[in-house]
Design an enzyme around this catalytic site. Structure first.
Site, mmCIF file in Angstrom:
data_model
loop_
_atom_site.group_PDB
_atom_site.id
_atom_site.type_symbol
_atom_site.label_atom_id
_atom_site.label_comp_id
_atom_site.label_asym_id
_atom_site.label_seq_id
_atom_site.Cartn_x
_atom_site.Cartn_y
_atom_site.Cartn_z
ATOM 1 N N ARG A 67 0.860 -1.183 0.000
ATOM 2 C CA ARG A 67 0.000 0.000 0.000
ATOM 3 C C ARG A 67 0.895 1.231 0.000
ATOM 4 O O ARG A 67 1.834 1.319 0.795
ATOM 5 C CB ARG A 67 -0.876 0.020 1.252
ATOM 6 C CG ARG A 67 -1.781 -1.169 1.447
ATOM 7 C CD ARG A 67 -2.246 -1.273 2.891
ATOM 8 N NE ARG A 67 -1.117 -1.541 3.803
ATOM 9 C CZ ARG A 67 -1.166 -1.409 5.126
ATOM 10 N NH1 ARG A 67 -2.276 -0.970 5.702
ATOM 11 N NH2 ARG A 67 -0.110 -1.675 5.863
ATOM 12 N N GLU A 68 0.610 2.176 -0.884
ATOM 13 C CA GLU A 68 1.378 3.416 -0.853
ATOM 14 C C GLU A 68 1.168 4.090 0.502
ATOM 15 O O GLU A 68 0.061 4.163 1.016
ATOM 16 C CB GLU A 68 0.960 4.334 -2.000
ATOM 17 C CG GLU A 68 1.317 3.763 -3.363
ATOM 18 C CD GLU A 68 1.207 4.783 -4.478
ATOM 19 O OE1 GLU A 68 1.501 5.973 -4.238
ATOM 20 O OE2 GLU A 68 0.838 4.384 -5.604
ATOM 21 N N CYS A 91 -3.577 1.839 -9.017
ATOM 22 C CA CYS A 91 -3.951 0.419 -8.901
ATOM 23 C C CYS A 91 -5.445 0.163 -9.010
ATOM 24 O O CYS A 91 -5.897 -0.470 -9.965
ATOM 25 C CB CYS A 91 -3.405 -0.157 -7.591
ATOM 26 S SG CYS A 91 -1.603 -0.268 -7.526
#
Length: 449
Positions: free
Chosen positions: A163-164, A276
């Site tokens: 996850r960013e 994404c």
């Protein structure tokens, strides 16, 4: 099988050192391997070689610099430097195609074209190509057919789940490891090499699953599509809350207590973005259509439409608060990145809303703690401020569109005198409504009375 209790360091390459690849390369060096990151972007390679991160990600700067200085991590633009590599990770982008919803696989194809001569020259020494990229189901099987004739070379698909904003943690402490292989009953090379790569993580008892190619490919895109569905569902409910007087936070809290549902990804707001989720739901819909299952996935069109519709919803709300017109109105936008703790503005709901306001004549000032330079590069005509104070000055309407901590913790009383009109749209349901209203602000929070 490799003895993971005393692993030997490997030589790895990571081909494609954008967001995913750079973090993966630095993390693998942190695990003790020698890692060569390769990219065609010479400026990116130069920055990474100096230990300078080309993007914002908490904890990555220190990880990168430490491993560059140790000598375990190097970067290059030259495939000839990858001649003595045990595992080649493919971490290339698979953006949405310009002519449709499907994924553009040209970067992966080009990388494989460049790798094949190097693989053929290794004279049967065991070598693994491990895909990290998110690809349409069936991709790995097709790539495998291209390399089966090369002695000693195997292919695995090893999807990422980072996850960013949490990428370093998610790479060094993932919640699962997934290996996709051509034949689960005959995959000793693939499993052995990947187990050696991830020996430290396996030693921490992180679950490791071995599936066929197709299952591994579907894991990532299925996860993202499910999360997107939860987000769009609660956003649809929030619209009902707006017209009935219900509070979407109350609804989300109660349904989240059901352990079949869970509370995560049930915060109503302006929707999801980034590189994404939007791409992956469209890619899954496209691939389902190619495989004759489009009717079963038609709901993904609705998920996508609900998500993009949230942006128009906020624009309409802004127009209503500004007496029916945006033309000439001074609007302050807090946030440009698609989520906090990143500088990524790809398909950012915040930036898209700002652009829609601008296109209807609003005088938009925008700021973000990390993404300002990315906004300036993409939209040089946009008015970008480096401080919250200057962004808010004389604004007739404020929109909080990315829930950075510094925006959530703003003192509503202290910023009240900066604006011309104290009205704010909380696009992320991140503010303490009672505190802001007590300070004299009119607050519009999506799905909340």
């Amino acid at each position: 099988m490799t003895d993971v209790s005393s692993p030997r360091p490997l030589t790895l390459s990571v081909i494609g050192v954008g967001y995913l690849g750079a973090v993966h390369a630095a993390a693998m060096a942190e695990l003790g391997h020698r890692v060569i990151g390769l990219d065609v972007d010479a400026d990116r390679v130069a920055a990474l070689s100096e230990g300078r991160s080309p993007f914002h990600e908490p904890g990555f700067d220190e990880l990168l610099l430490r491993n560059v200085r140790s000598g375990r991590l190097t970067f290059t633009t030259d495939y000839a430097k990858l001649t003595d590599v045990d595992v080649h990770f493919l971490a290339l982008g698979t953006p949405q195609r310009a002519d449709g919803l499907g994924a553009d696989l040209s970067y992966i194809e080009s990388a494989l074209d460049a790798l094949v001569p190097l693989l053929e020259a290794r004279d049967g020494k065991p070598t693994l190509i491990a895909g990290k990229s998110t690809v349409p189901v069936g991709t790995a099987r097709g790539l495998h057919a291209r390399i089966t004739a090369i002695d000693g070379v195997a292919l695995a698909w090893n999807p990422e789940f980072l996850r960013e904003g949490f990428a370093v943690e998610d790479t060094l402490r993932p919640d699962r490891l997934v290996y996709g292989v051509a034949d689960q009953g005959n995959a000793s090379t693939e499993i052995s090499l990947l187990d050696t790569v991830y020996a430290e993580l396996i030693g921490l008892e992180i679950p490791r699953k071995v599936y066929n190619f197709e299952s591994a490919e579907l894991v990532k895109v299925s996860a993202n599509s499910f999360l997107a569905t939860k987000i769009s569902f609660i956003n649809a409910i929030s619209e009902l809350c707006d017209v009935t007087g219900a509070d979407v936070n109350d609804v989300a809290e109660a349904i989240g207590m059901d352990d079949r549902i869970g509370a995560k990804f049930l915060r109503a707001g302006i929707g999801f973005g980034g590189g994404c989720l939007p791409k992956d739901i469209r890619g899954l819909l496209s691939r389902a259509g190619e495989l004759g299952s489009v009717d079963s996935f038609a709901f993904l069109r609705d998920i996508d439409a609900i998500n993009t519709g949230r942006r128009e919803y906020v624009v309409r709300l802004a127009k209503r608060l500004l007496d029916g017109t945006l033309d000439g109105k001074r609007v302050a936008v807090l946030g440009a990145a698609f989520k906090p703790d990143t500088d990524d503005v790809r398909d950012s709901p915040a930036l898209d809303i700002a652009l829609k306001l601008y296109s209807e004549g609003a005088k938009v000032s925008i700021t973000d703690p990390a993404a300002n330079e990315n906004v300036r590069r993409r939209y040089p005509s946009f008015h970008v401020e480096d401080s919250v104070e200057e962004t808010l000055r004389d604004a007739e309407l404020v929109l909080l569109l990315t829930e950075w901590k510094e925006y959530r913790e703003l003192d509503p009383a202290s910023v009240r005198d900066l604006v011309a009109t104290a009205q704010i749209i909380d696009g992320r349901n991140a503010l303490d409504l009672s505190a802001w209203r007590a300070a004299g602000w009119q607050v519009e929070a999506l799905g909340r009375p």
